[in-house]
Motif scaffolding. Structure first.
Motif, PDB file in Angstrom:
ATOM      1  N   VAL A  46     -46.303   7.530 -35.165  1.00 44.28           N
ATOM      2  CA  VAL A  46     -47.272   6.440 -35.246  1.00 44.28           C
ATOM      3  C   VAL A  46     -47.031   5.496 -34.068  1.00 44.28           C
ATOM      4  O   VAL A  46     -45.936   4.949 -33.926  1.00 44.28           O
ATOM      5  CB  VAL A  46     -47.154   5.659 -36.571  1.00 44.28           C
ATOM      6  N   PRO A  47     -48.024   5.295 -33.203  1.00 42.92           N
ATOM      7  CA  PRO A  47     -47.842   4.451 -32.021  1.00 42.92           C
ATOM      8  C   PRO A  47     -47.492   3.007 -32.388  1.00 42.92           C
ATOM      9  O   PRO A  47     -47.908   2.494 -33.439  1.00 42.92           O
ATOM     10  CB  PRO A  47     -49.205   4.510 -31.317  1.00 42.92           C
ATOM     11  N   THR A  48     -46.737   2.360 -31.508  1.00 42.72           N
ATOM     12  CA  THR A  48     -46.320   0.982 -31.747  1.00 42.72           C
ATOM     13  C   THR A  48     -47.522   0.058 -31.920  1.00 42.72           C
ATOM     14  O   THR A  48     -47.496  -0.853 -32.763  1.00 42.72           O
ATOM     15  CB  THR A  48     -45.451   0.483 -30.576  1.00 42.72           C
ATOM     16  N   GLU A  49     -48.585   0.289 -31.149  1.00 45.33           N
ATOM     17  CA  GLU A  49     -49.769  -0.566 -31.263  1.00 45.33           C
ATOM     18  C   GLU A  49     -50.386  -0.456 -32.660  1.00 45.33           C
ATOM     19  O   GLU A  49     -50.880  -1.441 -33.212  1.00 45.33           O
ATOM     20  CB  GLU A  49     -50.818  -0.186 -30.218  1.00 45.33           C
ATOM     21  N   THR A  50     -50.360   0.737 -33.236  1.00 46.98           N
ATOM     22  CA  THR A  50     -50.900   0.931 -34.580  1.00 46.98           C
ATOM     23  C   THR A  50     -50.020   0.249 -35.612  1.00 46.98           C
ATOM     24  O   THR A  50     -50.519  -0.390 -36.558  1.00 46.98           O
ATOM     25  CB  THR A  50     -51.010   2.429 -34.896  1.00 46.98           C
ATOM     26  N   ILE A  51     -48.706   0.383 -35.454  1.00 48.16           N
ATOM     27  CA  ILE A  51     -47.783  -0.292 -36.362  1.00 48.16           C
ATOM     28  C   ILE A  51     -48.005  -1.798 -36.320  1.00 48.16           C
ATOM     29  O   ILE A  51     -48.085  -2.462 -37.357  1.00 48.16           O
ATOM     30  CB  ILE A  51     -46.320   0.049 -36.005  1.00 48.16           C
ATOM     31  N   GLU A  52     -48.128  -2.359 -35.120  1.00 46.75           N
ATOM     32  CA  GLU A  52     -48.360  -3.796 -34.972  1.00 46.75           C
ATOM     33  C   GLU A  52     -49.653  -4.207 -35.663  1.00 46.75           C
ATOM     34  O   GLU A  52     -49.691  -5.215 -36.393  1.00 46.75           O
ATOM     35  CB  GLU A  52     -48.418  -4.169 -33.491  1.00 46.75           C
ATOM     36  N   ALA A  53     -50.712  -3.440 -35.455  1.00 47.50           N
ATOM     37  CA  ALA A  53     -52.008  -3.778 -36.051  1.00 47.50           C
ATOM     38  C   ALA A  53     -51.930  -3.793 -37.576  1.00 47.50           C
ATOM     39  O   ALA A  53     -52.479  -4.697 -38.235  1.00 47.50           O
ATOM     40  CB  ALA A  53     -53.074  -2.794 -35.578  1.00 47.50           C
ATOM     41  N   GLU A  54     -51.242  -2.820 -38.161  1.00 43.29           N
ATOM     42  CA  GLU A  54     -51.115  -2.768 -39.617  1.00 43.29           C
ATOM     43  C   GLU A  54     -50.227  -3.894 -40.139  1.00 43.29           C
ATOM     44  O   GLU A  54     -50.510  -4.485 -41.196  1.00 43.29           O
ATOM     45  CB  GLU A  54     -50.558  -1.412 -40.056  1.00 43.29           C
ATOM     46  N   MET A  55     -49.175  -4.209 -39.399  1.00 43.42           N
ATOM     47  CA  MET A  55     -48.280  -5.303 -39.802  1.00 43.42           C
ATOM     48  C   MET A  55     -49.018  -6.630 -39.807  1.00 43.42           C
ATOM     49  O   MET A  55     -48.718  -7.530 -40.615  1.00 43.42           O
ATOM     50  CB  MET A  55     -47.085  -5.365 -38.857  1.00 43.42           C
ATOM     51  N   LEU A  56     -49.988  -6.783 -38.908  1.00 46.81           N
ATOM     52  CA  LEU A  56     -50.789  -8.009 -38.840  1.00 46.81           C
ATOM     53  C   LEU A  56     -51.880  -8.029 -39.909  1.00 46.81           C
ATOM     54  O   LEU A  56     -52.187  -9.083 -40.467  1.00 46.81           O
ATOM     55  CB  LEU A  56     -51.429  -8.145 -37.454  1.00 46.81           C
ATOM     56  N   ALA A  57     -52.446  -6.866 -40.186  1.00 40.97           N
ATOM     57  CA  ALA A  57     -53.639  -6.818 -41.038  1.00 40.97           C
ATOM     58  C   ALA A  57     -53.325  -6.797 -42.530  1.00 40.97           C
ATOM     59  O   ALA A  57     -54.078  -7.360 -43.338  1.00 40.97           O
ATOM     60  CB  ALA A  57     -54.473  -5.590 -40.677  1.00 40.97           C
ATOM     61  N   VAL A  58     -52.231  -6.162 -42.915  1.00 42.32           N
ATOM     62  CA  VAL A  58     -51.925  -5.968 -44.339  1.00 42.32           C
ATOM     63  C   VAL A  58     -50.897  -7.013 -44.762  1.00 42.32           C
ATOM     64  O   VAL A  58     -49.721  -6.924 -44.398  1.00 42.32           O
ATOM     65  CB  VAL A  58     -51.404  -4.547 -44.602  1.00 42.32           C
ATOM     66  N   GLN A  59     -51.329  -7.986 -45.533  1.00 38.87           N
ATOM     67  CA  GLN A  59     -50.492  -9.151 -45.827  1.00 38.87           C
ATOM     68  C   GLN A  59     -49.389  -8.870 -46.842  1.00 38.87           C
ATOM     69  O   GLN A  59     -48.279  -9.392 -46.728  1.00 38.87           O
ATOM     70  CB  GLN A  59     -51.364 -10.304 -46.337  1.00 38.87           C
ATOM     71  N   ASP A  60     -49.662  -8.051 -47.845  1.00 36.29           N
ATOM     72  CA  ASP A  60     -48.671  -7.789 -48.882  1.00 36.29           C
ATOM     73  C   ASP A  60     -47.624  -6.801 -48.367  1.00 36.29           C
ATOM     74  O   ASP A  60     -47.980  -5.720 -47.874  1.00 36.29           O
ATOM     75  CB  ASP A  60     -49.354  -7.206 -50.121  1.00 36.29           C
ATOM     76  N   PRO A  61     -46.321  -7.112 -48.472  1.00 38.06           N
ATOM     77  CA  PRO A  61     -45.292  -6.206 -47.952  1.00 38.06           C
ATOM     78  C   PRO A  61     -45.348  -4.801 -48.548  1.00 38.06           C
ATOM     79  O   PRO A  61     -45.181  -3.817 -47.831  1.00 38.06           O
ATOM     80  CB  PRO A  61     -43.984  -6.915 -48.315  1.00 38.06           C
TER      81      PRO A  61
END
Length: 239
Positions: free
Chosen positions: A194-209
């Motif tokens: 999973v590319p780092t950019e995708t990980i970053e986008a999901e970490m920003l978008a999905v609020q619940d851990p």
């Protein structure tokens, strides 16, 4: 100001491996991910030994003693692996990565060996806090290959440092935690597919851990799930 960890953790064998050799721990003050290696059940044994040796650090530790505590815990983990291998020749060559973070009110101390990773999401940016102990990372550091070439290199899976009962030189990092920080600890079953950019986008978008951790796992499995996957997402809050 008192900061609290609000965390979620998921782990999965993936679509290719026959067993899960990852291990993890998450608590009030401690996060740990370990990725075992060595074939058969040996990697499973090594990662569990390492995590069990670290869990005693899930307690209040003064800032000036954090690094010493981490260092001693890693030495203990390495020693347990050495003793276990000495008692069973079939386990020869087993080892594990280890990435661990302990938190106090105003400091986070990180120890790292291998190619599991720790990231910090702060102010909308995801920063990798660990450097992979791998052959391809060494080539990148020496300027022999470009970073974008590392993911397709034939020796990308070769780890240059792990806890294997032999002398090792962990990396240590100090971070001053802030409210709103989001931490990610994961095995390379996530980061290799999973590319780092995708990980970053999901970490920003999905609020619940929990939802975020499950989403990252889902993406790794959708990308083929060639390895075990472990993900810890932890938010630092004041409530």
């Amino acid at each position: 100001m008192t900061l609290h960890l609000r965390w979620a953790a998921v782990t999965d064998t993936g679509h290719v491996r026959s067993n899960n050799q990852d291990a993890y721990y998450a608590g009030e003050r401690l996060l740990v991910v370990a990725d075992g290696m060595g074939g058969m059940a040996a990697g499973d044994v090594a990662s569990r030994l390492a995590v069990d040796a670290i869990t005693s650090l899930d307690m209040a530790i003064d800032n000036e003693h954090q690094m010493d505590a981490l260092h001693k815990a890693l030495e203990a983990a390495n020693g347990r692996i050495a003793e276990t291998v000495a008692g069973d020749a079939a386990l020869q060559g087993m080892g594990t990565t280890l990435t661990a973070v302990i938190f106090s009110a105003d400091r986070a101390a990180l120890a790292h060996v291998g190619d599991s990773r720790a990231y910090l999401l702060r102010a909308g940016r995801l920063n990798q806090l660990t450097k992979d102990d791998t052959y391809v990372q060494m080539l990148v550091d020496q300027g022999l290959i470009r970073p974008e070439e590392a993911g397709n290199h034939p020796r990308r899976a070769v780890v240059t440092q792990a806890l294997q009962g032999e002398p090792v030189s962990p990396a240590y990092v100090i971070v001053e935690p802030e409210p709103g920080d989001r931490w990610l600890l994961c095995s390379d079953g996530l980061t290799t597919v999973v590319p780092t950019e995708t990980i970053e986008a999901e970490m920003l978008a999905v609020q619940d851990p929990q939802a975020c951790a499950e989403r990252l796992l889902e993406l790794a499995l959708q990308a083929g799930g060639p390895d075990n996957v472990t993900v810890i997402v932890a938010d630092l809050t004041t409530d």
